[in-house]
Write an enzyme that holds these catalytic residues in place. Structure first.
Site, mmCIF file in Angstrom:
data_model
loop_
_atom_site.group_PDB
_atom_site.id
_atom_site.type_symbol
_atom_site.label_atom_id
_atom_site.label_comp_id
_atom_site.label_asym_id
_atom_site.label_seq_id
_atom_site.Cartn_x
_atom_site.Cartn_y
_atom_site.Cartn_z
ATOM 1 N N LEU A 1 -50.746 51.938 22.357
ATOM 2 C CA LEU A 1 -50.187 51.858 21.148
ATOM 3 C C LEU A 1 -51.450 53.092 20.272
ATOM 4 O O LEU A 1 -50.831 53.514 19.166
ATOM 5 C CB LEU A 1 -50.918 50.261 20.230
ATOM 6 C CG LEU A 1 -49.302 49.128 20.981
ATOM 7 C CD1 LEU A 1 -50.439 48.405 20.326
ATOM 8 C CD2 LEU A 1 -48.429 50.411 20.567
ATOM 9 N N SER A 10 -62.580 53.458 20.783
ATOM 10 C CA SER A 10 -61.607 52.805 21.342
ATOM 11 C C SER A 10 -59.969 53.387 22.294
ATOM 12 O O SER A 10 -60.174 53.743 21.202
ATOM 13 C CB SER A 10 -61.527 50.968 20.746
ATOM 14 O OG SER A 10 -60.488 51.128 19.662
ATOM 15 N N VAL A 45 -55.901 51.200 22.633
ATOM 16 C CA VAL A 45 -55.683 49.728 21.187
ATOM 17 C C VAL A 45 -54.285 50.154 22.734
ATOM 18 O O VAL A 45 -53.556 50.996 22.720
ATOM 19 C CB VAL A 45 -54.934 51.023 20.563
ATOM 20 C CG1 VAL A 45 -54.633 49.081 19.584
ATOM 21 C CG2 VAL A 45 -56.627 50.726 19.719
ATOM 22 N N VAL A 56 -50.507 42.134 17.396
ATOM 23 C CA VAL A 56 -50.199 43.247 16.989
ATOM 24 C C VAL A 56 -49.276 43.682 16.112
ATOM 25 O O VAL A 56 -48.726 43.083 15.040
ATOM 26 C CB VAL A 56 -49.567 43.517 17.896
ATOM 27 C CG1 VAL A 56 -48.283 42.023 17.811
ATOM 28 C CG2 VAL A 56 -48.821 44.667 18.775
ATOM 29 N N ASP A 62 -64.134 52.344 6.010
ATOM 30 C CA ASP A 62 -63.200 53.214 6.373
ATOM 31 C C ASP A 62 -62.147 52.721 5.646
ATOM 32 O O ASP A 62 -61.276 52.635 6.559
ATOM 33 C CB ASP A 62 -63.237 53.136 7.984
ATOM 34 C CG ASP A 62 -62.852 54.904 9.026
ATOM 35 O OD1 ASP A 62 -62.573 55.237 7.521
ATOM 36 O OD2 ASP A 62 -62.370 53.955 9.355
#
Length: 394
Positions: free
Chosen positions: A65, A71, A73, A141, A187
């Site tokens: 994704l 990270s 995802v 999700v 952020d």
């Protein structure tokens, strides 16, 4: 690699010389790999190599994704969710507390209307790989982010009634973080505002996976010479509505959530945050820019700058009291509060909005936006105060 060094590996900090493209019949075709996580960061304490079909704990990876500085995802099953696999550094750095923030967000006041407008933690586990021990977060999700959705809209502007719907939701979500969780996001940006999949989540993702759009893959070697497979990111597009986008009813069922508290901060521990230079440069609050101290109002400023339907422009001068306490003020201001390098005159925010109109209830919207972009953080309204603004009640 330190936290700050890794931050400066983000795409907007990297030198343009790393960009690659080829021209075919006057069409520029970009190499998709340059939009993915850097291959050189597959190193000890870096990314864990993940591929579609991998099983981590009892979850199977279906699709990539996206990615971030800490990270990658992935879409997972058996129950559809988003799997965020943190880097080794992101999993172990004492300055980062993402799991703690997510647990506070999940477990605080569930009855607060903003709880449902922040991405929620469903599960977590640790996974050991060649680059270390990785914290894996299973979360709601989501569909695509606000910025990429806006690019699909006419004139690349979000419709006015959609902006009003999501503005209320985002203020609720941010109020939940501020008042119930005592968290400053730090952020807020369009990439961290995600659309909730419409209707039945399982049906939405099953249809998307069955569309036949397979991701590209690329292999390369990391600094240690290990062969790494990277997968193209494919966020789930939010469907454009069939109705008239100018009608309020078209967007009544649309919902968004704030995401990614990876670099957040406890509101009562700002002095312990790993950097004072929070926020994306183009969304950075004035008090942050001059080092005058920051808190929850900085999030409100960033939120006011996120709407892709306009370029923001603030009117007025920095308050002299804020300039005097700014750690970096000497770089920008003279003792009398005047700029050392005069800025060129630009059109005001009012003129910009009118020149790009017509816009629904322009004057009321302008007042709403100008309140969020109040230069003095002590006078900037809180989320709760902004939720009572006339523009959200029209």
């Amino acid at each position: 690699m330190t936290i700050m060094k890794r931050l400066f590996r983000l795409p907007h900090f990297r030198h343009l010389g790393t960009f690659s493209a080829r021209r075919t019949h006057s069409l520029v075709v970009r190499d998709w790999t340059y939009g993915e996580e850097p291959l050189e960061d597959y190193e000890p304490s870096g990314y864990h190599p993940v591929a579609v079909g991998d099983v981590l704990s009892h979850y199977r990876v279906l699709r990539k994704l996206g990615w971030g500085v800490y990270s990658t995802v992935w879409l997972l099953t058996p129950k559809f969710g988003a799997l965020k696999v943190l880097t080794g550094l992101g999993s172990s750095a004492p300055e980062l507390h993402e799991l703690e923030y997510l647990q506070r967000i999940r477990d605080s006041s569930l009855t607060h209307p903003g709880h449902s407008h922040v991405v929620q933690l469903l599960d977590h586990f640790y996974y050991r790989g060649p680059n270390g021990r990785h914290l894996c977060l299973v979360m709601d999700v989501m569909g695509q982010d606000m910025s990429s959705f806006a690019r699909r809209c006419k004139y690349r502007r979000l419709p006015a009634n959609l902006v009003r719907v999501i503005s209320r939701q985002l203020l609720l979500g941010l109020d939940y973080l501020h008042q119930e969780c005592d968290i400053i996001h730090t952020d807020i940006k369009p990439a961290n505002i995600l659309f909730v999949p419409p209707g039945n989540v399982s049906t939405f993702f099953e249809d998307a996976l069955g569309s036949g759009n397979s991701a590209e893959v690329s292999t390369g070697r990391n600094p240690e010479g290990m062969l790494i497979l990277r997968t193209e990111s494919q966020p789930m597009p939010y469907p454009l509505p069939h109705g008239d986008v100018n009608f309020q009813e078209t967007w009544n069922k649309t919902s968004v959530k704030l995401a990614d508290v990876g670099v957040a901060c406890w509101a009562d521990k700002v002095s312990e945050h790993f950097t004072n230079l929070i926020q994306s440069p183009e969304l950075r609050a004035p008090e942050v820019c001059i080092g005058a101290g920051w808190g929850k109002p900085a999030d409100v400023w960033s939120l006011g700058c996120t709407y892709p339907l306009l370029a923001y422009r603030t009117d007025g001068d920095y308050p002299i009291e804020m300039i005097k306490r700014g750690e970096y003020s000497d770089y920008f201001y003279n003792d009398d509060g005047s700029l050392k390098i005069p800025m060129p005159k630009r059109s005001s925010l009012r003129n910009w909005i009118y020149s790009n109109g017509p816009y629904l209830n322009t004057d009321v919207f302008l007042d709403f936006l100008q309140l969020m972009l109040t230069l003095d953080p002590d006078k900037r309204p809180s989320c709760r105060e902004l939720l009572n603004h006339e523009w959200l009640r029209l």
